[in-house]
Write a protein that holds these residues in place. Structure first.
Motif, short mmCIF file in Angstrom:
data_model
loop_
_atom_site.label_atom_id
_atom_site.label_comp_id
_atom_site.label_asym_id
_atom_site.label_seq_id
_atom_site.Cartn_x
_atom_site.Cartn_y
_atom_site.Cartn_z
N VAL A 46 38.90 25.26 -1.54
CA VAL A 46 40.23 24.57 -0.61
C VAL A 46 39.58 23.51 0.78
CG1 VAL A 46 42.46 24.45 -0.27
CG2 VAL A 46 41.52 25.52 -2.13
N ALA A 94 42.06 27.42 -5.72
CA ALA A 94 43.24 26.52 -5.27
C ALA A 94 43.91 28.26 -4.73
CB ALA A 94 44.42 26.33 -6.25
N GLU A 130 47.10 23.45 -4.09
CA GLU A 130 45.26 22.72 -4.46
C GLU A 130 45.14 22.27 -2.99
OE1 GLU A 130 43.80 22.25 -7.59
OE2 GLU A 130 44.94 22.84 -8.56
#
Ligand code: GDP
Ligand code: IMO
Ligand code: MG
Length: 427
Positions: free
Chosen positions: A312, A345, A354
């Motif tokens: 991420v 995520a 996300e």
């Protein structure tokens, strides 16, 4: 391909020094554009190890001109001692250029940095204590001292007195410390003037001319994307812009001149100092990453907090920097794990997220959602090409690339200059 930015894609210490040094032989200028001696960049050349704090890593390449841009905060005592340390080891530092517009760190900035941290108690940032934040605060408050002020004694006196006006009130009345003498600061700083004078230059003019002439200019970031004062995990950040835009303001070069932005990305994640860190490990795996990766701060000697790779964050770094490439470092450190978890995520209050949440509260609540990738046990430190890597290591790199949003153009398999697999050329 004349102007490249090379910057940290995580919380710093990704291996920027090594990556810059690696390119140093083929670039004409290496420019620091922000930060100061809070940085700690390790460069290993043969059996020699260098720890650079303020100087650009390009200083170790004889053909390269190192530049300290206007966006950097310069502690002159550190500058001179770093230069003489390199000179004693036979490194020629005479080509160094320093912007006259760079701001100076003074002893009162260091004092304010330390007492502020103490005053914050449990809420402290865990700064490096080098006076970085207070020096940038003075710059923004328009009471900073610039390198060029060293050459005009009466201006220097006026400016130091003005800067100390409120600081001494705060130090004495709020923090119960002794007042700082303006005369002493001025005397010390005038003493640096002649030692620094020959390095001072109009660096924006020189750099823009160099780019126009087709020379290769590399902008070397300190710290990292998540430590950026605008785009990082505020307030647990540094006080400058390590992100790509910082190269423009911190060197006086327009964005149209920048052709490539390379994010240095560790194959796992580390952080020094306080602040949120979703994939942080508190178990034997975290300890193993710290030990095998040698994760101890170059500047403050603090143990780095360690955790698994966070895709991420990597995606976020691609977005806010407009990354064109990644340089993945320290892949060798992951050798020996049967399975390697990668955060794909976050789960935030029961929702799957996300992208990096813009809300600080959400980020503090983010729990990593992991995917396990198969590990490898073969030694990879001698690998010279991507094909030399074991299949699972190749798979790990490809998976990270797919999740992170930019091609991985180089892979670090050891700390040395040669321990790098170049997948695509940067130049
Ligand atoms: P920087 O602040 O981004 O320049 O990074 P640091 O120098 O603070 O920390 C990175 C550390 O990793 C240094 O000790 C480097 O010598 C080391 N290093 C860099 N690349 C690699 C690599 O690919 N493998 C290993 N094992 N070490 C690396
Ligand atoms: P390099 O260039 C890792 C962290 C400090 C603290 C926060 C603010 O080696 O990657 P500061 O002294 O800048 O006001 O501290 O930023 N920090 C770094 N962490 N690597 C660095 O530099 C850092 N420079 C500052 O630990 O959390
Ligand atoms: Mg470092």
């Amino acid at each position: 391909m004349p102007a490249l930015v090379l910057l940290g894609a995580q919380w710093g210490d990704e291996g920027k020094g090594k990556a810059t040094d690696l390119l140093g032989g083929s670039v004409d200028y290496v420019v620091r554009y922000q930060g100061g001696n809070n940085a700690g960049h390790t460069v290993v050349v043969g059996d020699q190890k260098y720890a650079l704090h303020l100087l650009p890593s390009g200083i170790l390449s004889p053909s390269c001109t190192p530049v300290i841009g206007n966006g950097v905060v310069v502690d002159p005592a550190v500058l001179l001692s770093e230069l003489s340390g390199l000179n004693e080891r036979g490194v020629d530092t005479s080509k160094l250029l320093i912007s006259g517009n760079a701001h100076l760190i003074t002893p009162y900035h260091q004092t304010v940095d330390k007492v502020t941290e103490r005053f914050l108690g449990k809420r402290k940032i865990g700064t490096t204590g080098r006076g970085i934040g207070p020096a940038y605060a003075d710059k923004i408050n328009r009471v900073g001292i610039r390198v060029q002020d060293l050459f005009d004694e009466s201006i220097l006196i006026q400016k130091v007195e003005a800067a100390l006006n409120d600081k001494n009130q705060i130090l004495v009345k709020l923090f119960n410390r002794r007042a700082i003498s303006a005369e002493q600061v001025v005397e010390e700083y005038l003493g640096y003037a002649e030692q620094i004078r020959d390095y001072v230059a109009d660096t924006t003019l020189i750099l823009n001319n160099a780019i126009d002439e087709g020379k290769v200019v590399l902008f070397e970031g300190g710290q990292g994307t998540l430590l950026d004062v605008d785009h990082g995990t505020y307030p647990f950040v540094t006080s400058s812009n390590p992100t790509a835009g910082g190269a423009c303001t911190g060197a006086g070069v327009g964005p149209t001149k920048i052709s490539r932005v390379i994010g240095i990305l560790k194959a796992y994640t580390t952080r020094v100092g306080a602040g949120p860190f979703p994939t942080e490990l508190f178990d034997a795996d975290g300890e193993a990453l710290r030990t095998i990766g040698g994760e101890r701060g170059v500047t403050t000697g603090r143990d780095r907090r360690c955790g698994w790779f966070d895709a991420v964050i990597a995606r976020y770094a691609t977005r806010v920097n407009g990354l064109t490439d990644f340089f993945l470092t320290k892949l060798d450190v992951l050798t020996g794990w049967e399975q390697i978890p990668v955060c794909v995520a976050y789960e935030i209050d029961g929702r799957r997220v996300e992208e990096l949440p813009y809300s600080q509260t959400d980020f503090h609540h983010a729990k990593p959602i992991y995917e396990n990738l198969p590990g490898w046990s073969e030694d990879i430190t001698k690998a010279k090409t991507f094909a030399d890597l074991p299949k699972n290591a190749q798979g790990y790199v490809r998976a990270l690339e797919q999740m992170s949003g930019a091609p991985i153009s180089a892979i670090g398999v050891g700390p040395g200059r040669d321990e790098t697999i170049q997948v695509n050329s940067f130049l």
